[in-house]
Design a protein around this motif. Structure first.
Motif, PDB file in Angstrom:
ATOM      1  N   MET A  62     101.816  73.033  10.601  1.00 17.42           N
ATOM      2  CA  MET A  62     102.246  73.639  11.861  1.00 17.42           C
ATOM      3  C   MET A  62     102.394  72.543  12.906  1.00 17.42           C
ATOM      4  SD  MET A  62     102.902  76.496  13.525  1.00 17.42           S
ATOM      5  CE  MET A  62     102.045  77.916  12.915  1.00 17.42           C
ATOM      6  N   ASP A  63     103.518  72.551  13.639  1.00 19.13           N
ATOM      7  CA  ASP A  63     103.653  71.577  14.710  1.00 19.13           C
ATOM      8  C   ASP A  63     103.255  72.210  16.046  1.00 19.13           C
ATOM      9  OD1 ASP A  63     105.850  72.926  15.844  1.00 19.13           O
ATOM     10  OD2 ASP A  63     107.328  71.495  15.109  1.00 19.13           O
ATOM     11  N   GLY A  89     105.163  75.482  17.413  1.00 17.96           N
ATOM     12  CA  GLY A  89     105.145  76.741  16.681  1.00 17.96           C
ATOM     13  C   GLY A  89     106.015  76.771  15.439  1.00 17.96           C
ATOM     14  N   TRP A  90     106.589  75.636  15.063  1.00 19.84           N
ATOM     15  CA  TRP A  90     107.389  75.556  13.834  1.00 19.84           C
ATOM     16  C   TRP A  90     106.476  75.166  12.678  1.00 19.84           C
ATOM     17  CZ3 TRP A  90     112.635  76.456  13.291  1.00 19.84           C
ATOM     18  CH2 TRP A  90     113.360  76.626  14.467  1.00 19.84           C
ATOM     19  N   VAL A  91     106.694  75.774  11.523  1.00 18.37           N
ATOM     20  CA  VAL A  91     106.022  75.335  10.304  1.00 18.37           C
ATOM     21  C   VAL A  91     106.962  74.340   9.648  1.00 18.37           C
ATOM     22  CG1 VAL A  91     105.066  76.002   8.084  1.00 18.37           C
ATOM     23  CG2 VAL A  91     104.829  77.540  10.050  1.00 18.37           C
ATOM     24  N   GLN A  92     106.509  73.100   9.534  1.00 17.94           N
ATOM     25  CA  GLN A  92     107.308  72.019   8.959  1.00 17.94           C
ATOM     26  C   GLN A  92     106.926  71.867   7.490  1.00 17.94           C
ATOM     27  OE1 GLN A  92     109.542  70.079  10.697  1.00 17.94           O
ATOM     28  NE2 GLN A  92     109.133  71.002  12.687  1.00 17.94           N
ATOM     29  N   ALA A 115     112.141  73.606   8.233  1.00 18.22           N
ATOM     30  CA  ALA A 115     111.196  74.057   9.258  1.00 18.22           C
ATOM     31  C   ALA A 115     111.549  75.501   9.587  1.00 18.22           C
ATOM     32  CB  ALA A 115     111.275  73.193  10.501  1.00 18.22           C
ATOM     33  N   ARG A 165     110.146  79.157  11.986  1.00 18.56           N
ATOM     34  CA  ARG A 165     109.184  79.777  12.901  1.00 18.56           C
ATOM     35  C   ARG A 165     109.486  81.264  13.027  1.00 18.56           C
ATOM     36  NH1 ARG A 165     110.314  77.618  18.982  1.00 18.56           N
ATOM     37  NH2 ARG A 165     112.141  78.886  19.381  1.00 18.56           N
ATOM     38  N   ARG A 166     108.421  82.019  13.247  1.00 19.00           N
ATOM     39  CA  ARG A 166     108.527  83.465  13.425  1.00 19.00           C
ATOM     40  C   ARG A 166     109.005  83.724  14.847  1.00 19.00           C
ATOM     41  NH1 ARG A 166     105.893  88.097  11.208  1.00 19.00           N
ATOM     42  NH2 ARG A 166     104.721  86.736   9.829  1.00 19.00           N
ATOM     43  N   GLU A 167     110.064  84.527  14.968  1.00 13.20           N
ATOM     44  CA  GLU A 167     110.553  84.904  16.292  1.00 13.20           C
ATOM     45  C   GLU A 167     110.080  86.300  16.686  1.00 13.20           C
ATOM     46  OE1 GLU A 167     114.828  84.197  16.201  1.00 13.20           O
ATOM     47  OE2 GLU A 167     114.402  82.288  17.184  1.00 13.20           O
ATOM     48  N   PHE A 198     112.650  85.532  11.202  1.00 12.48           N
ATOM     49  CA  PHE A 198     112.260  84.133  11.125  1.00 12.48           C
ATOM     50  C   PHE A 198     113.499  83.271  11.310  1.00 12.48           C
ATOM     51  CE2 PHE A 198     108.856  86.242   8.985  1.00 12.48           C
ATOM     52  CZ  PHE A 198     107.739  85.450   9.179  1.00 12.48           C
ATOM     53  N   SER A 221     115.256  75.755  10.903  1.00 11.00           N
ATOM     54  CA  SER A 221     115.849  74.607  11.581  1.00 11.00           C
ATOM     55  C   SER A 221     117.275  74.347  11.101  1.00 11.00           C
ATOM     56  CB  SER A 221     114.989  73.361  11.344  1.00 11.00           C
ATOM     57  OG  SER A 221     114.843  73.128   9.954  1.00 11.00           O
TER      58      SER A 221
END
Length: 126
Positions: A74-75, A78-81, A87, A89-91, A96, A99
């Motif tokens: 997790m960065d 809020g992005w999971v890399q 990458a 992220r949940r919106e 989702f 990137s």
């Protein structure tokens, strides 16, 4: 217990890596089947095995491990890399964003789709 079709779609997008393309998934007998050929099945309480042989293990803390060596971090934004260049992220609880410009979301009961979201037109400056 039914599998979460959106979760499977997101995991399938991660497995595809940066070469993502649109597809749909739906709950079927025993698991989830996706239009690009990947199917997923529950193994135990938290783990999912995909038909391409990749196993996704979720720890009790929610951390993900992929059997093909892909790891997630997790960065601060809020992005999971993922280590394969993806990458996400949940919106919302139903969507989702990746990137790569792809979006996965619920489309109907027991169905999810992943697609490239069209660019929004720019608003004129006043």
């Amino acid at each position: 217990m039914l599998m979460n079709v959106l979760e499977v779609a997101v995991f399938a997008m991660v497995v595809l890596g940066p070469n993502q393309r649109p597809f749909n998934c739906e709950v079927s007998v025993g698991g989830v089947r996706c239009s690009h050929g990947i199917a997923a099945f529950r193994e135990g309480v938290n783990d999912i095995v995909m038909s391409d042989g990749v196993k996704v293990v979720k720890s009790q803390k929610g951390e993900l491990q992929f059997s093909n060596g892909v790891i997630a971090k997790m960065d601060s934004l809020g992005w999971v890399q993922f280590s394969n260049g993806v990458a996400v992220r949940r919106e919302s609880s139903e969507q989702f964003r990746f990137s790569t410009g792809m979006v996965c979301r619920f489309t109907a009961m027991g169905r999810a789709g992943c697609f490239r979201e069209a660019a929004k037109p720019r608003q004129p400056q006043e």
